[in-house]
Design an enzyme around this catalytic site. Structure first.
Site, PDB file in Angstrom:
ATOM      1  N   ASP A 167     -20.074  24.226 -12.075  1.00 35.13           N
ATOM      2  CA  ASP A 167     -19.844  22.853 -11.609  1.00 35.13           C
ATOM      3  C   ASP A 167     -21.073  22.393 -10.842  1.00 35.13           C
ATOM      4  OD1 ASP A 167     -19.663  24.120  -9.085  1.00 35.13           O
ATOM      5  OD2 ASP A 167     -17.505  24.343  -9.310  1.00 35.13           O
ATOM      6  N   ASP A 223     -22.513  20.612  -7.384  1.00 32.54           N
ATOM      7  CA  ASP A 223     -22.227  20.206  -6.007  1.00 32.54           C
ATOM      8  C   ASP A 223     -23.376  19.350  -5.512  1.00 32.54           C
ATOM      9  OD1 ASP A 223     -19.897  22.093  -5.694  1.00 32.54           O
ATOM     10  OD2 ASP A 223     -21.504  23.516  -6.115  1.00 32.54           O
ATOM     11  N   ASP A 245     -24.226  29.653   2.937  1.00 34.47           N
ATOM     12  CA  ASP A 245     -24.037  31.100   3.065  1.00 34.47           C
ATOM     13  C   ASP A 245     -25.276  31.922   2.680  1.00 34.47           C
ATOM     14  OD1 ASP A 245     -23.561  30.330   0.426  1.00 34.47           O
ATOM     15  OD2 ASP A 245     -21.571  31.231   0.278  1.00 34.47           O
TER      16      ASP A 245
HETATM   17  P1  ATP Z   1     -19.894  28.507  -8.116  1.00 34.33           P
HETATM   18  O1  ATP Z   1     -19.531  27.045  -8.089  1.00 34.33           O
HETATM   19  O2  ATP Z   1     -20.706  28.906  -9.287  1.00 34.33           O
HETATM   20  O3  ATP Z   1     -18.733  29.391  -7.891  1.00 34.33           O
HETATM   21  P2  ATP Z   1     -21.350  27.838  -5.747  1.00 34.33           P
HETATM   22  O4  ATP Z   1     -22.456  28.549  -5.018  1.00 34.33           O
HETATM   23  O5  ATP Z   1     -21.669  26.476  -6.266  1.00 34.33           O
HETATM   24  O6  ATP Z   1     -20.853  28.805  -6.871  1.00 34.33           O
HETATM   25  P3  ATP Z   1     -19.223  26.569  -4.321  1.00 34.33           P
HETATM   26  O7  ATP Z   1     -17.976  27.178  -3.796  1.00 34.33           O
HETATM   27  O8  ATP Z   1     -19.134  25.563  -5.413  1.00 34.33           O
HETATM   28  O9  ATP Z   1     -20.141  27.789  -4.755  1.00 34.33           O
HETATM   29  O10 ATP Z   1     -19.971  25.938  -3.069  1.00 34.33           O
HETATM   30  C1  ATP Z   1     -21.136  25.138  -3.197  1.00 34.33           C
HETATM   31  C2  ATP Z   1     -22.127  25.493  -2.113  1.00 34.33           C
HETATM   32  O11 ATP Z   1     -21.553  25.255  -0.823  1.00 34.33           O
HETATM   33  C3  ATP Z   1     -22.540  26.966  -2.085  1.00 34.33           C
HETATM   34  O12 ATP Z   1     -23.585  27.235  -2.976  1.00 34.33           O
HETATM   35  C4  ATP Z   1     -22.966  27.129  -0.640  1.00 34.33           C
HETATM   36  O13 ATP Z   1     -24.249  26.592  -0.427  1.00 34.33           O
HETATM   37  C5  ATP Z   1     -21.962  26.255   0.102  1.00 34.33           C
HETATM   38  N1  ATP Z   1     -20.772  27.021   0.522  1.00 34.33           N
HETATM   39  C6  ATP Z   1     -19.587  27.117  -0.123  1.00 34.33           C
HETATM   40  N2  ATP Z   1     -18.725  27.877   0.547  1.00 34.33           N
HETATM   41  C7  ATP Z   1     -19.348  28.280   1.667  1.00 34.33           C
HETATM   42  C8  ATP Z   1     -18.978  29.074   2.786  1.00 34.33           C
HETATM   43  N3  ATP Z   1     -17.764  29.632   2.861  1.00 34.33           N
HETATM   44  N4  ATP Z   1     -19.902  29.253   3.769  1.00 34.33           N
HETATM   45  C9  ATP Z   1     -21.122  28.682   3.690  1.00 34.33           C
HETATM   46  N5  ATP Z   1     -21.535  27.933   2.670  1.00 34.33           N
HETATM   47  C10 ATP Z   1     -20.674  27.727   1.658  1.00 34.33           C
HETATM   48 MG    MG Z   2     -20.278  25.170  -7.192  1.00 37.82          MG
END
Ligand code: ATP
Ligand code: MG
Length: 431
Positions: free
Chosen positions: A62, A64, A140
């Site tokens: 997805d 963000d 994170d």
């Molecule tokens: P994917 O969507 O492929 O699972 P993602 O890294 O995009 O991985 P998301 O949950 O969509 O993960 O979150 C988007 C972004 O928000 C992350 O890449 C990170 O930078 C931040 N993020 C999400 N959750 C947390 C958290 N619990 N603590 C700190 N930062 C976070």
């Molecule tokens: Mg994501």
């Protein structure tokens, strides 16, 4: 070291012709949001998994977006949007089936009344807004803190994330223990990304998981359900399970399974779990349907099976024993992970179908083929046959049977021009 002290003073700006993020790899919907924000005078960047995965030549799950527009300003700008979350307010913008998640830059929150900490240092609310640099160090992992800036197509690296992506290292921004205390789910995210991206968790972030694992006990059961599904439907569930065992986290997620493992487990049951997870990975990676019910049926099967055997060692009376054990195991499990009822019911159906696969005479097979969740129960049985828990010929018999019979054959056919008969209500006593 606080996040504040960790504030980066070495921002690297990589111009558009020196990195491989191109607009072609970004969804149209995400581009629309980025451009509309930019045109309206806001800062707008693609961030997180979208940027990371493109840099790794993977298809992002997805997209963000991070911006300096507040959730209310976003609501005004996009009609198809809604504000979600309490702990962390976000805006979801819907385009057909695609949802673009937009977050306002987060600021340092130490003294803000808009933020709440629990006694263990867990962030209960994080809604203070800040600038992009504050936002970067609150993310994170360094690999998740890269920003693709739509105003000039440059890539902004505040945390040395590019180098870590190249070396395939998952490095926590700031002190790992503090960051896990703020949000223990970050430990599960570390495992998910390590498994999915084939990254190594940097040593201090890895060590701190052993120290902080028990903090997962404080996470709401509903959030753990979401995270567990993401872990096991990541396409790398088999590796995820290995890592959860390595870091001793099963005790906080599926404690009954952890106890069973610690109590001299039957190796073929462990092989069954692995085979079932490999099978799930194949399905996820070939875009076939998967269900959380199957995952919970697999993870809890050794416990349910053992408990049912204790209740009723006579295999011919296995079904009521499995129902009783299944209900008991589920009711203990949902205290830790809130499994929605529709899934826990399906897990139970999968379990109670298992002894029925041994009845291949008379009407039984046609009845079973119409049983709820038959396909999942059949897959479950055949995976058991791969590791010797069920005879191979049972799987073969049912595979062949399905070439000749489809579900619904045992139901009476409707006469062509008569309305279908009204279903009789089952009497209460019968249930
Ligand atoms: P994917 O969507 O492929 O699972 P993602 O890294 O995009 O991985 P998301 O949950 O969509 O993960 O979150 C988007 C972004 O928000 C992350 O890449 C990170 O930078 C931040 N993020 C999400 N959750 C947390 C958290 N619990 N603590 C700190 N930062 C976070
Ligand atoms: Mg994501």
């Amino acid at each position: 070291m606080s996040n504040r002290e960790n504030r980066s003073d070495k921002l690297a700006i990589i111009p558009r012709d020196q990195h491989k993020i191109s607009r072609k790899s970004i969804s149209e919907a995400a581009l629309k949001v980025l451009y509309r924000l930019d045109k309206s005078g806001y800062r707008a960047c693609l961030v997180g998994g979208g940027v990371r995965d493109i840099l790794l030549d993977k298809q992002p799950k997805d997209f963000d977006i991070a911006t300096d527009a507040t959730p209310e300003q976003l609501r005004e700008l996009f009609r198809n949007s809604r504000i979600i979350g309490r702990r962390f307010r976000l805006v979801h913008i819907r385009f057909g089936r695609e949802i673009i998640e937009v977050a306002t830059f987060r600021g340092h929150s130490e003294d803000s009344p808009k933020n709440e900490l629990s006694t263990e240092g867990r962030i209960l609310r994080d809604n203070t807004f800040g600038d992009i640099e504050d936002d970067a160090i609150r993310r994170d992992f360094t690999a998740n803190a890269l920003y693709y800036d739509i105003s000039d197509y440059s890539l902004l690296d505040y945390a040395n994330g590019l180098e870590d992506i190249e070396s395939r290292i998952l490095r926590m921004i700031g002190d790992a223990t503090t960051r896990y205390q703020e949000d223990p789910v970050r430990m599960l995210r570390a495992i998910r990304f390590a498994a999915k991206l084939d990254f190594e968790i940097e040593e201090s972030a890895s060590e701190a998981i052993f120290e902080c694992g028990s903090l997962l006990a404080n996470i709401p059961a509903a959030r753990l359900f979401d995270e567990l599904v993401k872990l096991f439907h990541s396409g790398n569930a088999s590796r995820v399970f290995e890592l959860l065992r390595h870091y001793k986290l099963l005790a906080y997620l599926v404690p009954a399974l952890e106890e069973w493992i610690n109590d001299d487990p039957d190796e073929s049951m462990l092989d069954f779990i692995d085979q079932a997870l490999v099978n799930t990975d194949i399905r996820v990676n070939s875009q076939q349907h998967v269900s959380p019910a199957f995952i919970f049926a697999v993870l809890l099967w050794p416990v349910v099976h053992q408990q049912a055997n204790k209740i009723q060692p006579d295999k011919t009376k296995a079904i009521p024993a499995l129902n009783e054990a299944g209900s008991d195991v589920i009711s203990r499990q949902v205290k830790h992970i809130a499994i929605p009822r529709r899934y826990s019911q399906m897990s139970r159906d999968i379990w109670s179908a298992q002894p029925r696969f041994f009845r291949t005479n008379g009407k039984y097979p046609l009845r079973l083929i119409n049983y709820p969740s038959f396909r999942a129960a059949y897959d479950f049985m055949c995976i058991q046959s791969l590791v010797g828990l069920v005879p191979k010929k049972t799987c073969e018999w049912w595979t062949e049977f399905q070439t000749r019979h489809q579900p619904t054959e045992s139901r009476p056919p409707h006469r062509s021009n008569k309305p279908p008969p009204r279903r009789r209500r089952r009497s209460r006593n019968a249930t």
